[in-house]
Write a protein that holds these residues in place. Structure first.
Motif, mmCIF file in Angstrom:
data_model
loop_
_atom_site.group_PDB
_atom_site.id
_atom_site.type_symbol
_atom_site.label_atom_id
_atom_site.label_comp_id
_atom_site.label_asym_id
_atom_site.label_seq_id
_atom_site.Cartn_x
_atom_site.Cartn_y
_atom_site.Cartn_z
ATOM 1 N N SER A 41 0.834 -1.199 0.000
ATOM 2 C CA SER A 41 0.000 0.000 0.000
ATOM 3 C C SER A 41 0.870 1.252 0.000
ATOM 4 C CB SER A 41 -0.862 0.041 1.258
ATOM 5 O OG SER A 41 -1.430 -1.207 1.448
ATOM 6 N N PRO A 42 0.454 2.267 -0.729
ATOM 7 C CA PRO A 42 1.229 3.498 -0.694
ATOM 8 C C PRO A 42 1.144 4.145 0.694
ATOM 9 C CG PRO A 42 -0.806 3.795 -1.933
ATOM 10 C CD PRO A 42 -0.714 2.348 -1.593
ATOM 11 N N THR A 43 2.106 5.003 0.969
ATOM 12 C CA THR A 43 2.076 5.772 2.207
ATOM 13 C C THR A 43 1.149 6.969 1.999
ATOM 14 O OG1 THR A 43 4.359 5.164 2.547
ATOM 15 C CG2 THR A 43 3.531 7.013 3.855
ATOM 16 N N VAL A 44 0.220 7.191 2.935
ATOM 17 C CA VAL A 44 -0.701 8.323 2.823
ATOM 18 C C VAL A 44 -0.486 9.227 4.023
ATOM 19 C CG1 VAL A 44 -3.114 9.011 2.608
ATOM 20 C CG2 VAL A 44 -2.368 6.817 1.671
ATOM 21 N N LEU A 45 -0.169 10.481 3.766
ATOM 22 C CA LEU A 45 0.080 11.439 4.848
ATOM 23 C C LEU A 45 -0.940 12.562 4.764
ATOM 24 C CD1 LEU A 45 3.968 11.730 4.427
ATOM 25 C CD2 LEU A 45 2.738 10.377 6.122
ATOM 26 N N PRO A 46 -1.408 13.046 5.893
ATOM 27 C CA PRO A 46 -2.378 14.134 5.865
ATOM 28 C C PRO A 46 -1.731 15.445 5.404
ATOM 29 C CG PRO A 46 -1.728 13.629 8.113
ATOM 30 C CD PRO A 46 -1.073 12.607 7.252
ATOM 31 N N LEU A 47 -2.523 16.295 4.774
ATOM 32 C CA LEU A 47 -2.047 17.633 4.411
ATOM 33 C C LEU A 47 -2.786 18.654 5.273
ATOM 34 C CD1 LEU A 47 -1.801 17.725 0.518
ATOM 35 C CD2 LEU A 47 0.042 17.460 2.189
ATOM 36 N N ALA A 48 -2.208 19.840 5.360
ATOM 37 C CA ALA A 48 -2.844 20.882 6.164
ATOM 38 C C ALA A 48 -4.226 21.210 5.586
ATOM 39 C CB ALA A 48 -1.959 22.130 6.185
ATOM 40 N N GLN A 49 -4.319 21.182 4.251
ATOM 41 C CA GLN A 49 -5.605 21.515 3.624
ATOM 42 C C GLN A 49 -6.591 20.350 3.773
ATOM 43 O OE1 GLN A 49 -5.158 22.629 -0.478
ATOM 44 N NE2 GLN A 49 -7.347 22.916 -0.754
ATOM 45 N N ASP A 50 -7.741 20.641 4.280
ATOM 46 C CA ASP A 50 -8.740 19.616 4.554
ATOM 47 C C ASP A 50 -9.143 18.857 3.290
ATOM 48 O OD1 ASP A 50 -9.649 18.722 6.900
ATOM 49 O OD2 ASP A 50 -11.624 19.725 6.771
ATOM 50 N N GLY A 51 -9.336 17.560 3.403
ATOM 51 C CA GLY A 51 -9.809 16.781 2.263
ATOM 52 C C GLY A 51 -8.710 16.341 1.308
ATOM 53 N N TRP A 52 -7.477 16.734 1.570
ATOM 54 C CA TRP A 52 -6.347 16.364 0.705
ATOM 55 C C TRP A 52 -5.317 15.575 1.493
ATOM 56 C CZ3 TRP A 52 -5.353 17.431 -4.554
ATOM 57 C CH2 TRP A 52 -6.390 18.119 -5.202
ATOM 58 N N CYS A 53 -4.576 14.722 0.744
ATOM 59 C CA CYS A 53 -3.482 14.002 1.393
ATOM 60 C C CYS A 53 -2.290 13.939 0.443
ATOM 61 C CB CYS A 53 -3.931 12.585 1.776
ATOM 62 S SG CYS A 53 -4.353 11.587 0.351
ATOM 63 N N SER A 54 -1.193 13.516 1.006
ATOM 64 C CA SER A 54 0.010 13.325 0.189
ATOM 65 C C SER A 54 0.249 11.825 0.076
ATOM 66 C CB SER A 54 1.188 14.018 0.877
ATOM 67 O OG SER A 54 2.378 13.623 0.253
ATOM 68 N N LEU A 55 0.414 11.357 -1.157
ATOM 69 C CA LEU A 55 0.560 9.926 -1.393
ATOM 70 C C LEU A 55 1.974 9.646 -1.910
ATOM 71 C CD1 LEU A 55 -1.979 7.574 -2.125
ATOM 72 C CD2 LEU A 55 -0.565 7.707 -4.145
ATOM 73 N N HIS A 56 2.668 8.675 -1.290
ATOM 74 C CA HIS A 56 4.037 8.334 -1.694
ATOM 75 C C HIS A 56 4.073 6.884 -2.153
ATOM 76 C CE1 HIS A 56 5.992 11.567 1.059
ATOM 77 N NE2 HIS A 56 4.752 11.896 0.779
ATOM 78 N N VAL A 57 4.750 6.634 -3.260
ATOM 79 C CA VAL A 57 4.761 5.255 -3.751
ATOM 80 C C VAL A 57 5.991 5.028 -4.637
ATOM 81 C CG1 VAL A 57 3.412 5.698 -5.849
ATOM 82 C CG2 VAL A 57 3.229 3.483 -4.727
ATOM 83 N N VAL A 58 6.426 3.776 -4.702
ATOM 84 C CA VAL A 58 7.539 3.407 -5.586
ATOM 85 C C VAL A 58 6.942 2.770 -6.846
ATOM 86 C CG1 VAL A 58 9.560 1.893 -5.838
ATOM 87 C CG2 VAL A 58 9.127 3.053 -3.666
ATOM 88 N N VAL A 59 7.360 3.259 -8.025
ATOM 89 C CA VAL A 59 6.827 2.704 -9.274
ATOM 90 C C VAL A 59 7.965 2.301 -10.203
ATOM 91 C CG1 VAL A 59 4.610 3.903 -9.374
ATOM 92 C CG2 VAL A 59 6.643 5.017 -10.270
ATOM 93 N N ARG A 60 7.659 1.355 -11.072
ATOM 94 C CA ARG A 60 8.637 0.957 -12.092
ATOM 95 C C ARG A 60 8.726 2.049 -13.144
ATOM 96 N NH1 ARG A 60 6.594 -4.352 -13.686
ATOM 97 N NH2 ARG A 60 7.194 -3.644 -15.761
ATOM 98 N N GLU A 61 9.952 2.346 -13.552
ATOM 99 C CA GLU A 61 10.175 3.444 -14.490
ATOM 100 C C GLU A 61 9.428 3.230 -15.810
ATOM 101 O OE1 GLU A 61 14.310 4.161 -15.071
ATOM 102 O OE2 GLU A 61 13.946 6.217 -15.733
ATOM 103 N N ASP A 62 9.372 1.966 -16.276
ATOM 104 C CA ASP A 62 8.704 1.730 -17.559
ATOM 105 C C ASP A 62 7.189 1.921 -17.477
ATOM 106 O OD1 ASP A 62 8.340 -0.499 -16.014
ATOM 107 O OD2 ASP A 62 8.884 -1.961 -17.550
#
Ligand code: ATP
Ligand code: MG
Length: 283
Positions: free
Chosen positions: A235-256
């Protein structure tokens, strides 16, 4: 201290050096000597011709080595293949003049085949019950048929372009090769441990190859859709953002897959997508 033999110059040199550097073993390039001391790891680097590496490792002149699997097979020395390294990929194939009809290995019976790999070819023929004349030559194998030195060749192929420009066609792929890490069979316990540490570092470098780290801002209610777009990974990492209703999503993807994933993620409302290089992946 452990001593590694790598190719002094040639096709495997650059990737071998880069692998060591990325694994935190720096070798100063200034005035390169035959034997150099690495920084960052108790490692000595011995620069040799690739032909000599299996022997050096078998004899204990070096403890370990990086060399093509083709050379390991050809020399037939008593060494252990510890790890495949994923670069220097090629194959060794039988090729015949392009106008010849080819219906199978029996074509080679009684023929003369030029090669720099008589060991591998001899073994392949005897396993397949073919008796042929193997003519060992050191270089320019691909011209042998056109100058009348041989009926066919057994040689390294990567793209196949050299074969075509010499009027040849590849008919049997005998060995698939890549650079491998080899080790002597009688390493001390201390050296075994250093070797295990090196393999651990190499794996971390390899896992990161072709991978990117991506972060983006995403409406909170789209996280599930994003997870569907990014299958096959934890699962990607999901972090809260200061702005309500939004989050920051972090993930590792294959370049291709990067651009298709980006387009799909934008499609569900992802913004401010950052793509970063991924250097190491430690498990
Ligand atoms: P040395 O001077 O060390 O003996 P070399 O001329 O025998 O070098 P290189 O041409 O540098 O060898 O190739 C080293 C290895 O690279 C090969 O043994 C093989 O494993 C790998 N290799 C990958 N692709 C190719 C290719 N297209 N042609 C030749 N070798 C390739
Ligand atoms: Mg060589």
């Amino acid at each position: 201290m452990i001593r590694i033999a790598i190719q002094a110059k040639g096709r495997l040199n650059e990737d071998s050096m880069a692998l060591l550097t990325e694994a935190g073993m720096r070798i100063s390039e200034s005035r390169r000597k035959l034997l150099a001391q690495a920084e960052g790891f108790p490692l000595e680097v011995l620069y040799l011709r690739d032909d000599d590496i299996p022997q050096a490792v078998a004899d204990g002149v070096a403890d370990i080595g990086i060399v093509g699997l083709n050379e390991v097979e050809e020399r037939g020395k008593d060494v252990e293949v510890v790890h495949r390294l994923g670069f220097g990929k090629c194959r060794i194939s039988l090729a015949i003049p392009k106008e010849e009809d080819y219906e199978g290995l029996s074509w080679f019976s009684g023929k003369k085949i030029a090669t720099s790999y008589p060991g591998i070819l001899g073994k392949f023929f005897s396993e397949n019950g073919i008796s042929a004349n193997i003519e060992t030559i050191a270089g320019s194998v691909e011209i042998a048929p056109s100058v009348g030195m041989a009926d066919a060749i057994f040689d390294i192929v990567s793209s196949g372009g050299t074969l075509v420009s010499n009027g040849l066609k590849e008919v049997e792929k005998v060995l698939f090769s890549e650079a491998v890490l080899i080790a002597g069979k009688t390493l001390s316990e201390e050296k075994r441990q250093l070797l295990a540490q090196m393999v651990f570092r190499f794996e971390a470098v390899e896992r990161s190859r072709g991978m990117k780290y991506m972060l983006m801002n995403l409406p909170q209610d789209k996280v599930e859709d994003a997870v569907k777009i990014l299958p096959g990974m934890k699962s990607p990492t999901v972090l809260p953002l200061a702005q309500d209703g939004w989050c920051s999503l972090h993930v590792v993807v294959r370049e291709d897959e990067l651009w298709t994933k980006i387009e799909q993620l934008k499609g569900i409302g992802a913004e401010d997508i950052l793509v970063l290089a991924l250097e190491k992946t430690i498990r």
